[in-house]
Design an enzyme around this catalytic site. Structure first.
Site, PDB file in Angstrom:
ATOM      1  N   HIS A 378      -4.006 -53.444  13.293  1.00  0.00           N
ATOM      2  CA  HIS A 378      -2.875 -53.024  14.124  1.00  0.00           C
ATOM      3  C   HIS A 378      -2.885 -53.693  15.496  1.00  0.00           C
ATOM      4  CE1 HIS A 378       0.649 -50.815  14.772  1.00  0.00           C
ATOM      5  NE2 HIS A 378       0.303 -49.661  14.244  1.00  0.00           N
ATOM      6  N   ASP A 382       2.258 -55.180  13.805  1.00  0.00           N
ATOM      7  CA  ASP A 382       2.951 -53.905  13.959  1.00  0.00           C
ATOM      8  C   ASP A 382       3.331 -53.381  12.582  1.00  0.00           C
ATOM      9  OD1 ASP A 382       2.803 -54.057  16.717  1.00  0.00           O
ATOM     10  OD2 ASP A 382       4.662 -55.227  16.856  1.00  0.00           O
TER      11      ASP A 382
END
Length: 407
Positions: A378, A382
């Site tokens: 992450h 995204d």
């Protein structure tokens, strides 16, 4: 003429290795290119071969000793003849001692290790080595010829090691059997990298499911012609590899990696395919997978699978990789969260194909469905990019013609 036998030159990513097994002992005659010993690193097992016909004169590095790149491990006498009885060292004597009538056959250390792992009775193996010695190849050949023969371990092995808990091993009431074995360097390194991935990456997993019916119908229709034309079977993995390469082209950030404070975008797609081996999980790499055909992918995966089972994968086969695919479905897994393969930013997990009732145009149909899992970092990706990437793979697999048309 005495010659120094040295450990192979290790790549920069490999600091040292351990002498796993000596296949020849001092005084034993060797032929040119015959296997002398195995050196286990944290990535692969390297083989050291005899430089010419001759005899092992002296072993400098014994089994389990740590060796560095290019370090001397033995002294070799070229052109010499074998001595009468093999003058083995004290540490090797139990392994090469001559056997009397009624005792167990002579096993090389590698053969004994494989026989223990596979539960094969050494007495049932016909030895083809010198003096009736059972070699590693004899054990492997016996296991392949009779895969169902999980025989009782030899009495000598049972006496020298902790008892194994097997269906054929008698266990007395109240007996609590344990066995302690050292972790291989490869498994220890895999464990270290997996822990590092969880500690250093902001790992998250997103899921989806794919209807495998279109791919299965296409495969059933052309698999015979495909095999006849290309000499290799058409499997599901090649469809997934090609779907991933197209999805990676559309989402370049999934093919990228983090290097310090920089993001490295790769202009190529080297797809790693996780393969299970006796020594642990290895990930050989399909280089420039975007340029490979379905037949090329299937042939390369088959080649890597054979190498992995035979312990023949080289460091160059597993170096690099920008994206990884792991297929837990071959073992029956329905759902999992694969762990990243650093420094890659994503990994795709495939699972078992299972028929399930699905709603299609207001009607219930039984369809062969597969759960897909995409674990991603992450810090770099995204949720939108990761989910879009996984949905692209789903769309391509549910309409395989789009893979060819790149639409």
């Amino acid at each position: 003429m005495a010659t120094e036998i040295k450990a192979p030159t290790f790549p920069e990513s490999v600091a040292d290795g351990i002498v796993a097994t000596w296949h020849k002992q001092p005084g034993e005659a060797c032929s040119r290119d015959e296997l002398l010993c195995d050196i286990e690193t944290d990535k692969v097992v390297l083989e050291v071969l005899a430089p010419a016909d001759g005899v092992v004169k002296e072993i400098v590095k014994n089994q389990d000793d740590v060796v560095l790149s290019g370090e001397v491990i033995a002294i070799y006498e070229e052109g010499a003849a074998a001595s009468a009885p093999v003058a083995a060292t004290a540490s090797a004597a139990p392994e090469v001692a001559a056997t009397a009538e009624g005792e167990d056959p002579i096993l090389s250390p590698a053969a004994r290790k494989i026989a223990e792992e596979k539960g094969i009775d050494p007495a049932a193996i016909a030895g083809t080595g010198k003096g009736g010695r059972v070699t590693k190849e004899d054990v492997v050949r016996h296991a392949e010829a009779k895969p169902a023969a999980a025989a009782v371990a030899a009495p000598a092995v049972a006496a020298s090691s902790a008892p194994q808990v097997e269906a054929t091993t008698p266990v007395f009431a109240g007996e609590r059997v344990e066995k302690r074995v050292p972790m291989t360097r490869l498994r220890a390194r895999v464990a270290q990298r997996l822990v590092e991935a969880q500690q250093t990456a902001a790992m998250l997993t997103t899921f989806n499911e794919v209807n495998m019916k279109p791919v299965m119908e296409l495969r059933a229709r052309y698999k015979d012609q495909f095999e006849k034309r290309h000499g290799v079977r058409l499997g599901f993995m090649s469809f997934f590899v090609k779907a991933c390469t197209e999805a990676l082209r559309r989402q370049p950030s999934v093919n990228a990696s983090i290097d310090g404070n920089d993001i490295v975008y790769h202009g190529y797609q080297d797809v790693g395919v996780a393969v299970s081996s006796d020594r642990g999980l290895v990930v050989p790499v399909l280089r420039n997978a975007e340029d490979m055909s379905l037949a090329d992918v299937e042939a390369k995966i088959r080649e890597y699978g054979k190498k992995a089972q035979g312990g023949k994968l080289g460091i160059e086969d597993m170096t690099g990789g920008t994206f990884t695919i792991s297929n837990g479905g071959v073992f029956g897994s329905l759902l999992s969260t694969p762990i990243l393969n650093p420094p890659q930013s994503a990994i795709l997990g495939m699972h078992k194909i299972q028929e399930r009732p699905m709603a299609v145009n207001g009607q219930v149909e039984i369809l062969p469905m597969m759960n897909l899992a995409l674990s991603y970092d992450h810090r770099l990706l995204d949720g939108k990019e990761a989910v879009t990437f996984l949905c692209t793979i789903k769309e391509l697999l549910e309409d395989p013609a789009r893979i060819l048309l790149e639409v």
